[in-house]
Scaffold this active site. Structure first.
Site, mmCIF file in Angstrom:
data_model
loop_
_atom_site.group_PDB
_atom_site.id
_atom_site.type_symbol
_atom_site.label_atom_id
_atom_site.label_comp_id
_atom_site.label_asym_id
_atom_site.label_seq_id
_atom_site.Cartn_x
_atom_site.Cartn_y
_atom_site.Cartn_z
ATOM 1 N N SER A 99 19.870 2.119 -35.184
ATOM 2 C CA SER A 99 20.877 2.555 -34.220
ATOM 3 C C SER A 99 20.120 3.315 -33.152
ATOM 4 C CB SER A 99 21.910 3.476 -34.870
ATOM 5 O OG SER A 99 22.732 4.108 -33.904
ATOM 6 N N TYR A 116 25.237 10.513 -40.204
ATOM 7 C CA TYR A 116 24.852 9.218 -39.654
ATOM 8 C C TYR A 116 23.461 9.291 -39.016
ATOM 9 C CZ TYR A 116 25.298 4.850 -36.967
ATOM 10 O OH TYR A 116 25.116 3.593 -36.432
#
Length: 260
Positions: A152, A165
């Site tokens: 990501s 996250y």
């Protein structure tokens, strides 16, 4: 525990791929792209119904849907056993399954159970799948294969209130580097794609307003998830002598370069 399976198609001469989180979003788009390109694809996810919907996007594709919770070691073992039983080998793992966790929660309010769920899915699940793929690729003949981890842009730069996250995605970069190093002697290529604002259900809220580092909430641009899928396919179809170690694919105008 043997995972529930359903099959479509009769087999091809193309490569054999395992795609986790294949029931929606980026995983679904990548799985469909590979199926259209002639790959045989084992679709892994928590709900067989959504996996079957993914397979139905390419009716003439060769797919095996396997209900899998990647955080459970026995489910991952069953996934790879089913894939090898059906197709004989594994040429590609797209290590995609993940969760953002509870959004917008300050670190001091984040429940430990929520932290553990994100870590178990994003990091432990990625490790378990990579380990199973690595073992199979090392032992099969011809030896080798490719693992592509879905990182990501949060593997580089965090959003506000995203500690679980962000931490797992930073850790995934270390996993990618270590697997890439250890895989060399076994003809296993390992890379990572870092994605920003692909248009999926997970990013739908960004088009209406996303919290920025300065505390403002502003809409953010997104890109077509098909562009991500094509990038993954390019990485997947390189000869094993070549590797895209890290690729960043993002909506051009999103606040990333210079974020905050």
């Amino acid at each position: 525990m043997m995972a529930r399976q359903t099959e479509t198609g009769t087999g091809t001469d193309a490569g054999i791929a395992v795609v986790t989180g294949a029931g929606s979003g980026i995983g679904r788009a990548v799985a469909a792209e590979l199926l259209r390109a002639g790959w045989s694809v084992a679709l892994a996810g928590r709900r067989v119904g959504t996996l079957e919907e993914t397979a139905a996007l390419v009716p003439d594709g060769v797919a095996l849907a396997v209900r899998t919770d990647v955080s459970r070691q026995e489910d991952v073992a069953a996934l790879f056993a089913a894939t090898v039983e059906r197709f004989g080998r594994v040429d590609l793992l797209f290590n995609n399954a993940g969760t953002f966790g509870p959004g917008g929660v300050p670190v001091e309010e984040l429940a430990y159970d929520a932290w553990r769920h994100v870590v178990d899915t994003n990091l432990n699940g990625a490790f378990l799948c990579a380990q199973a793929a690595y073992r199979q690729m090392k032992e099969q003949d011809p030896q080798g294969g490719r693992i592509i981890n879905n990182g990501s842009i949060s593997a580089h730069t965090p959003r506000p209130h995203s500690v679980a996250y962000t931490a797992t995605k930073h850790a995934l970069t270390g996993l990618t580097k270590s697997l890439s190093l250890d895989g060399r002697r076994h003809n296993i290529a390992v890379g990572q794609i870092d994605i920003g604002n692909a248009a999926t259900d997970m990013t739908a809220r960004m088009q209406t307003g996303a919290l920025q580092a300065d505390g403002s909430v502003v809409p953010e641009p997104v890109m077509d998830v098909a562009d991500v899928a094509r990038t993954v396919r390019h990485m997947a179809e390189l000869p094993l002598e070549a590797n895209v170690q890290f690729a960043t694919v993002l909506a051009t105008a999103m606040p990333y370069v210079g974020r905050g």
